[in-house]
Design a protein around this motif. Structure first.
Motif, PDB file in Angstrom:
ATOM      1  N   ILE A 146      28.405  54.233  48.836  1.00  0.00           N
ATOM      2  CA  ILE A 146      28.018  54.957  50.169  1.00  0.00           C
ATOM      3  C   ILE A 146      29.471  54.822  50.014  1.00  0.00           C
ATOM      4  N   ASN A 147      29.794  55.835  51.221  1.00  0.00           N
ATOM      5  CA  ASN A 147      30.979  56.359  51.830  1.00  0.00           C
ATOM      6  C   ASN A 147      30.630  56.292  53.363  1.00  0.00           C
ATOM      7  N   VAL A 148      31.455  55.363  54.179  1.00  0.00           N
ATOM      8  CA  VAL A 148      31.601  55.678  55.323  1.00  0.00           C
ATOM      9  C   VAL A 148      32.945  55.960  56.139  1.00  0.00           C
ATOM     10  N   LEU A 149      32.963  57.518  56.603  1.00  0.00           N
ATOM     11  CA  LEU A 149      33.458  57.767  57.142  1.00  0.00           C
ATOM     12  C   LEU A 149      34.145  57.653  58.600  1.00  0.00           C
ATOM     13  N   ILE A 150      34.914  56.745  59.574  1.00  0.00           N
ATOM     14  CA  ILE A 150      35.039  56.386  60.540  1.00  0.00           C
ATOM     15  C   ILE A 150      36.198  57.361  61.823  1.00  0.00           C
ATOM     16  N   ALA A 151      36.270  58.059  61.736  1.00  0.00           N
ATOM     17  CA  ALA A 151      36.567  59.023  63.143  1.00  0.00           C
ATOM     18  C   ALA A 151      37.375  58.509  64.271  1.00  0.00           C
ATOM     19  N   LEU A 152      38.872  58.265  63.898  1.00  0.00           N
ATOM     20  CA  LEU A 152      40.026  58.032  64.307  1.00  0.00           C
ATOM     21  C   LEU A 152      40.591  58.242  65.623  1.00  0.00           C
ATOM     22  N   ASP A 153      40.204  60.052  65.536  1.00  0.00           N
ATOM     23  CA  ASP A 153      40.777  60.957  66.734  1.00  0.00           C
ATOM     24  C   ASP A 153      39.616  62.029  66.545  1.00  0.00           C
ATOM     25  N   LYS A 154      39.529  63.283  66.807  1.00  0.00           N
ATOM     26  CA  LYS A 154      38.703  64.120  67.339  1.00  0.00           C
ATOM     27  C   LYS A 154      38.619  65.221  65.901  1.00  0.00           C
ATOM     28  N   CYS A 155      37.585  65.336  65.471  1.00  0.00           N
ATOM     29  CA  CYS A 155      37.632  66.173  64.065  1.00  0.00           C
ATOM     30  C   CYS A 155      36.836  67.306  64.140  1.00  0.00           C
ATOM     31  N   THR A 156      37.678  68.591  63.986  1.00  0.00           N
ATOM     32  CA  THR A 156      37.359  69.483  64.303  1.00  0.00           C
ATOM     33  C   THR A 156      37.512  71.461  62.936  1.00  0.00           C
ATOM     34  N   LYS A 157      36.941  71.815  63.370  1.00  0.00           N
ATOM     35  CA  LYS A 157      37.685  73.038  62.224  1.00  0.00           C
ATOM     36  C   LYS A 157      38.116  73.088  62.340  1.00  0.00           C
ATOM     37  N   GLU A 158      39.619  73.045  63.032  1.00  0.00           N
ATOM     38  CA  GLU A 158      41.057  73.219  63.449  1.00  0.00           C
ATOM     39  C   GLU A 158      41.847  72.561  63.260  1.00  0.00           C
ATOM     40  N   ASN A 159      41.495  70.860  63.160  1.00  0.00           N
ATOM     41  CA  ASN A 159      42.673  70.161  62.151  1.00  0.00           C
ATOM     42  C   ASN A 159      41.984  69.491  61.456  1.00  0.00           C
ATOM     43  N   GLY A 160      41.423  70.681  60.585  1.00  0.00           N
ATOM     44  CA  GLY A 160      40.453  70.354  58.859  1.00  0.00           C
ATOM     45  C   GLY A 160      39.614  69.051  58.489  1.00  0.00           C
ATOM     46  N   SER A 161      38.226  68.633  59.216  1.00  0.00           N
ATOM     47  CA  SER A 161      37.853  68.178  59.426  1.00  0.00           C
ATOM     48  C   SER A 161      36.461  68.269  58.227  1.00  0.00           C
ATOM     49  N   LEU A 162      36.159  67.031  57.911  1.00  0.00           N
ATOM     50  CA  LEU A 162      35.247  67.424  56.118  1.00  0.00           C
ATOM     51  C   LEU A 162      33.795  67.928  56.681  1.00  0.00           C
ATOM     52  N   GLU A 163      33.518  68.863  55.833  1.00  0.00           N
ATOM     53  CA  GLU A 163      32.718  69.735  55.110  1.00  0.00           C
ATOM     54  C   GLU A 163      31.787  68.568  53.660  1.00  0.00           C
TER      55      GLU A 163
END
Ligand code: AKG
Length: 247
Positions: free
Chosen positions: A130-147
């Protein structure tokens, strides 16, 4: 509480992932960033422009980093009614202009060990991740957030057929084209919990700031800790494509 757990279990069994908003406070995340910046005895990777791209082996390099791992293990235990241990850990900085990640599963690739034996990626160490991804910054389309796409089901030998089987976990183009990916927008402190068999990808960071996340993977404690074995094997792996180095 019981209803919340049931709802998360239901989402996980339907999709292979779920998102939790505001799981960690902004002040806790700031403390983590401080510790990550000061961390020593880690493995650091830089891109061709000498920007820090990734740090590995950092989950226990500070008080709050240790707290983070313990909180996640407790949460996974309550949610999945199973005991977990950290399997691998990384901090992905994705600096301005930093490249994205091709569509892939995690852990589904072959690598060549020191005895020239072909090994089955992460499945040498367990069969449930199981992966757990923790956002340290805002993650958006522009900065390449996870799809992220719904999990694919099957064992290693079945799922590897969906990949290019070239020493990386890259999905075949034909599989990627029939897979529906959802962009996961995140605020600081949000987390995404997902199976390693959820296809995922991300785009280049087109903004002027880093897009920092922690990306931890957990395995079942019943098999014992595989953390050191994994990182040792990865270091010694003879994979020419360096899939194990990247993954
Ligand atoms: O950090 C990202 O954008 C995605 C990372 C990823 O897919 C991975 O590390 O496997």
């Amino acid at each position: 509480m019981v209803n919340e757990v049931l709802s998360l279990q239901k989402q996980y069994s339907l999709n292979g992932y779920f998102l939790l908003k505001n799981f960690f406070s902004q002040s806790f995340i700031s403390q983590l960033i401080n510790e990550i910046e000061k961390s020593e005895n880690t493995i650091k990777y830089y891109d061709k422009d000498n920007n820090l791209r990734r740090i590995e082996k950092l989950y226990d390099k500070g008080t709050q980093l240790n707290n983070l791992n313990n909180k996640i293990i407790h949460f996974l235990n309550v949610t999945f009614d199973k005991n977990f241990l950290i399997f691998k850990d990384k901090f992905n900085a994705k600096p301005p202009g930093g490249e994205g990640f091709f569509a892939h599963y995690d852990g589904i690739f072959h690598f060549i060990d020191t005895d020239n034996k072909k090994r089955k990626g992460w499945y040498e160490y367990g069969d449930y991740f199981i992966n757990v991804l923790i956002a340290l910054d805002k993650c958006t389309k522009e900065n390449g957030s996870l799809e992220l796409a719904k999990a694919h089901y099957g064992n290693f030998d079945e799922l590897i057929k969906n990949t290019k089987n070239n020493g990386t976990p890259a999905l075949k183009e034909q599989i990627e084209s029939i897979t529906s990916f959802n962009l996961i927008n995140l605020d600081i402190g949000d987390i995404v919990v997902f199976s390693n068999t959820c296809p995922h990808r991300s785009k280049k960071n087109e903004t002027k700031n880093n897009r920092r996340v922690l990306y931890y993977t957990y395995s079942l404690s019943k098999y014992g800790s595989k953390y050191h074995q994994y990182f040792n094997d990865k270091e010694k792996s003879k994979n020419t494509s360096k899939a194990l180095v990247d993954k």
